[in-house]
Design a protein around this motif. Structure first.
Motif, PDB file in Angstrom:
ATOM      1  N   ALA A 145      -2.366   7.883   1.535  1.00 56.31           N
ATOM      2  CA  ALA A 145      -2.038   7.609   2.936  1.00 56.31           C
ATOM      3  C   ALA A 145      -2.431   6.182   3.303  1.00 56.31           C
ATOM      4  O   ALA A 145      -1.705   5.477   4.013  1.00 56.31           O
ATOM      5  CB  ALA A 145      -2.753   8.605   3.852  1.00 56.31           C
ATOM      6  N   GLU A 146      -3.567   5.724   2.810  1.00 60.42           N
ATOM      7  CA  GLU A 146      -4.023   4.357   3.082  1.00 60.42           C
ATOM      8  C   GLU A 146      -3.093   3.341   2.421  1.00 60.42           C
ATOM      9  O   GLU A 146      -2.755   2.316   3.014  1.00 60.42           O
ATOM     10  CB  GLU A 146      -5.460   4.174   2.594  1.00 60.42           C
ATOM     11  CG  GLU A 146      -6.061   2.833   2.909  1.00 60.42           C
ATOM     12  CD  GLU A 146      -6.214   2.554   4.391  1.00 60.42           C
ATOM     13  OE1 GLU A 146      -6.265   1.363   4.758  1.00 60.42           O
ATOM     14  OE2 GLU A 146      -6.274   3.492   5.194  1.00 60.42           O
ATOM     15  N   ILE A 147      -2.682   3.605   1.191  1.00 61.82           N
ATOM     16  CA  ILE A 147      -1.754   2.699   0.493  1.00 61.82           C
ATOM     17  C   ILE A 147      -0.444   2.609   1.257  1.00 61.82           C
ATOM     18  O   ILE A 147       0.092   1.511   1.452  1.00 61.82           O
ATOM     19  CB  ILE A 147      -1.532   3.183  -0.966  1.00 61.82           C
ATOM     20  CG1 ILE A 147      -2.814   2.968  -1.776  1.00 61.82           C
ATOM     21  CG2 ILE A 147      -0.340   2.460  -1.605  1.00 61.82           C
ATOM     22  CD1 ILE A 147      -2.795   3.637  -3.141  1.00 61.82           C
ATOM     23  N   LYS A 152       3.267  -0.499   4.895  1.00 59.17           N
ATOM     24  CA  LYS A 152       3.975  -0.651   6.173  1.00 59.17           C
ATOM     25  C   LYS A 152       3.440  -1.860   6.933  1.00 59.17           C
ATOM     26  O   LYS A 152       4.207  -2.625   7.520  1.00 59.17           O
ATOM     27  CB  LYS A 152       3.840   0.616   7.012  1.00 59.17           C
ATOM     28  CG  LYS A 152       4.673   1.762   6.495  1.00 59.17           C
ATOM     29  CD  LYS A 152       4.498   2.991   7.364  1.00 59.17           C
ATOM     30  CE  LYS A 152       5.326   4.150   6.816  1.00 59.17           C
ATOM     31  NZ  LYS A 152       5.132   5.372   7.575  1.00 59.17           N
ATOM     32  N   GLN A 153       2.130  -2.040   6.896  1.00 59.35           N
ATOM     33  CA  GLN A 153       1.522  -3.177   7.575  1.00 59.35           C
ATOM     34  C   GLN A 153       1.985  -4.481   6.933  1.00 59.35           C
ATOM     35  O   GLN A 153       2.330  -5.439   7.631  1.00 59.35           O
ATOM     36  CB  GLN A 153      -0.001  -3.059   7.504  1.00 59.35           C
ATOM     37  CG  GLN A 153      -0.744  -4.120   8.292  1.00 59.35           C
ATOM     38  CD  GLN A 153      -2.250  -3.951   8.174  1.00 59.35           C
ATOM     39  OE1 GLN A 153      -2.762  -3.564   7.119  1.00 59.35           O
ATOM     40  NE2 GLN A 153      -2.955  -4.239   9.259  1.00 59.35           N
ATOM     41  N   TYR A 154       2.018  -4.509   5.607  1.00 57.02           N
ATOM     42  CA  TYR A 154       2.489  -5.687   4.884  1.00 57.02           C
ATOM     43  C   TYR A 154       3.936  -5.999   5.250  1.00 57.02           C
ATOM     44  O   TYR A 154       4.279  -7.152   5.557  1.00 57.02           O
ATOM     45  CB  TYR A 154       2.362  -5.469   3.370  1.00 57.02           C
ATOM     46  CG  TYR A 154       3.106  -6.499   2.562  1.00 57.02           C
ATOM     47  CD1 TYR A 154       2.600  -7.791   2.410  1.00 57.02           C
ATOM     48  CD2 TYR A 154       4.330  -6.203   1.972  1.00 57.02           C
ATOM     49  CE1 TYR A 154       3.291  -8.743   1.692  1.00 57.02           C
ATOM     50  CE2 TYR A 154       5.029  -7.148   1.256  1.00 57.02           C
ATOM     51  CZ  TYR A 154       4.508  -8.416   1.110  1.00 57.02           C
ATOM     52  OH  TYR A 154       5.195  -9.359   0.408  1.00 57.02           O
ATOM     53  N   ALA A 155       4.795  -4.992   5.251  1.00 56.08           N
ATOM     54  CA  ALA A 155       6.219  -5.198   5.571  1.00 56.08           C
ATOM     55  C   ALA A 155       6.374  -5.711   7.003  1.00 56.08           C
ATOM     56  O   ALA A 155       7.184  -6.610   7.260  1.00 56.08           O
ATOM     57  CB  ALA A 155       6.993  -3.908   5.366  1.00 56.08           C
ATOM     58  N   TYR A 156       5.610  -5.172   7.917  1.00 54.69           N
ATOM     59  CA  TYR A 156       5.682  -5.596   9.310  1.00 54.69           C
ATOM     60  C   TYR A 156       5.336  -7.082   9.437  1.00 54.69           C
ATOM     61  O   TYR A 156       6.069  -7.871  10.040  1.00 54.69           O
ATOM     62  CB  TYR A 156       4.734  -4.744  10.165  1.00 54.69           C
ATOM     63  CG  TYR A 156       4.585  -5.238  11.578  1.00 54.69           C
ATOM     64  CD1 TYR A 156       5.534  -4.918  12.544  1.00 54.69           C
ATOM     65  CD2 TYR A 156       3.497  -6.024  11.957  1.00 54.69           C
ATOM     66  CE1 TYR A 156       5.404  -5.368  13.847  1.00 54.69           C
ATOM     67  CE2 TYR A 156       3.353  -6.477  13.259  1.00 54.69           C
ATOM     68  CZ  TYR A 156       4.316  -6.149  14.199  1.00 54.69           C
ATOM     69  OH  TYR A 156       4.185  -6.609  15.487  1.00 54.69           O
ATOM     70  N   TYR A 157       4.180  -7.463   8.875  1.00 53.32           N
ATOM     71  CA  TYR A 157       3.761  -8.861   8.988  1.00 53.32           C
ATOM     72  C   TYR A 157       4.649  -9.797   8.173  1.00 53.32           C
ATOM     73  O   TYR A 157       4.907 -10.926   8.585  1.00 53.32           O
ATOM     74  CB  TYR A 157       2.287  -9.020   8.609  1.00 53.32           C
ATOM     75  CG  TYR A 157       1.380  -8.524   9.708  1.00 53.32           C
ATOM     76  CD1 TYR A 157       1.308  -9.185  10.931  1.00 53.32           C
ATOM     77  CD2 TYR A 157       0.614  -7.374   9.546  1.00 53.32           C
ATOM     78  CE1 TYR A 157       0.495  -8.728  11.955  1.00 53.32           C
ATOM     79  CE2 TYR A 157      -0.201  -6.908  10.564  1.00 53.32           C
ATOM     80  CZ  TYR A 157      -0.251  -7.590  11.762  1.00 53.32           C
ATOM     81  OH  TYR A 157      -1.038  -7.135  12.776  1.00 53.32           O
ATOM     82  N   ARG A 158       5.145  -9.366   7.050  1.00 51.43           N
ATOM     83  CA  ARG A 158       6.069 -10.174   6.261  1.00 51.43           C
ATOM     84  C   ARG A 158       7.306 -10.481   7.083  1.00 51.43           C
ATOM     85  O   ARG A 158       7.742 -11.630   7.188  1.00 51.43           O
ATOM     86  CB  ARG A 158       6.464  -9.417   4.977  1.00 51.43           C
ATOM     87  CG  ARG A 158       7.460 -10.178   4.118  1.00 51.43           C
ATOM     88  CD  ARG A 158       8.142  -9.297   3.088  1.00 51.43           C
ATOM     89  NE  ARG A 158       8.893  -8.258   3.779  1.00 51.43           N
ATOM     90  CZ  ARG A 158       9.027  -7.022   3.370  1.00 51.43           C
ATOM     91  NH1 ARG A 158       8.453  -6.616   2.260  1.00 51.43           N
ATOM     92  NH2 ARG A 158       9.725  -6.142   4.064  1.00 51.43           N
TER      93      ARG A 158
END
Length: 169
Positions: A145-147, A152-158
């Motif tokens: 779940a953390e991964i 998702k966080q990486y994709a958002y900021y990217r």
């Protein structure tokens, strides 16, 4: 609320076996295993002796509670899981008596105030906290779940960092 019963340390085994298979709880949680239970059902155990008094544990089924544990069985209209989380959040250690061997009495614990919304709200709160507990403490569920959350966080900021407003000249 009531204190558990004394049992000789010689009757408590470190590992369960064919003679001693009943969980035995003391002030700091599971002490070992004994031949017979003195409690049954769902309850919250509160450690009442030592520097760590005020520890809170949820138990179910058959078990033995020693004199160093207070058994808090919920009354009608109180969800046991909710009671566990509410008492864990109450920092019961603050109510201990001072001295070389700190302790909590049943009388002191009876004075602790816990907010009690209706039982459906209690169950909803307990279920949510249980889900968080699983994510935090169960590596087989929490880590995936953390991964996924980090992806998702990486994709958002990217996407935010790589999107530029076009200048119209």
């Amino acid at each position: 609320m009531k204190a558990g019963k004394a049992i000789a340390a010689s009757k408590i085994t470190e590992c369960a076996n064919s003679v001693s298979s009943v969980r035995c709880f003391g002030a700091n949680g599971l002490r070992g295993y004994v031949p017979r239970s003195n409690q049954s059902g769902n309850a919250v155990l509160i450690g009442r002796q030592g520097a760590l008094c005020g520890n809170v544990y949820f138990v179910d089924g058959d078990y033995y509670a020693t004199e160093h544990a207070v058994v808090a069985a919920p009354r009608e209209g109180v969800d046991c899981c909710y009671l566990f989380y509410a008492l864990a959040a109450a920092n019961l250690n603050q109510f201990k008596t001072a001295g070389a061997q700190p302790g909590l009495s049943v009388e002191r614990l009876k004075k602790v105030k816990v907010a009690l919304p209706d039982v459906e709200t209690q169950r909803r709160i307990a279920k949510t906290l249980e889900q968080f507990d699983v994510l935090i403490n169960d590596i087989s569920q929490g880590l995936p779940a953390e991964i996924e959350a980090r992806r998702k966080q990486y994709a958002y900021y990217r996407d935010k960092l790589l999107s530029f407003k076009e200048k119209v000249a």
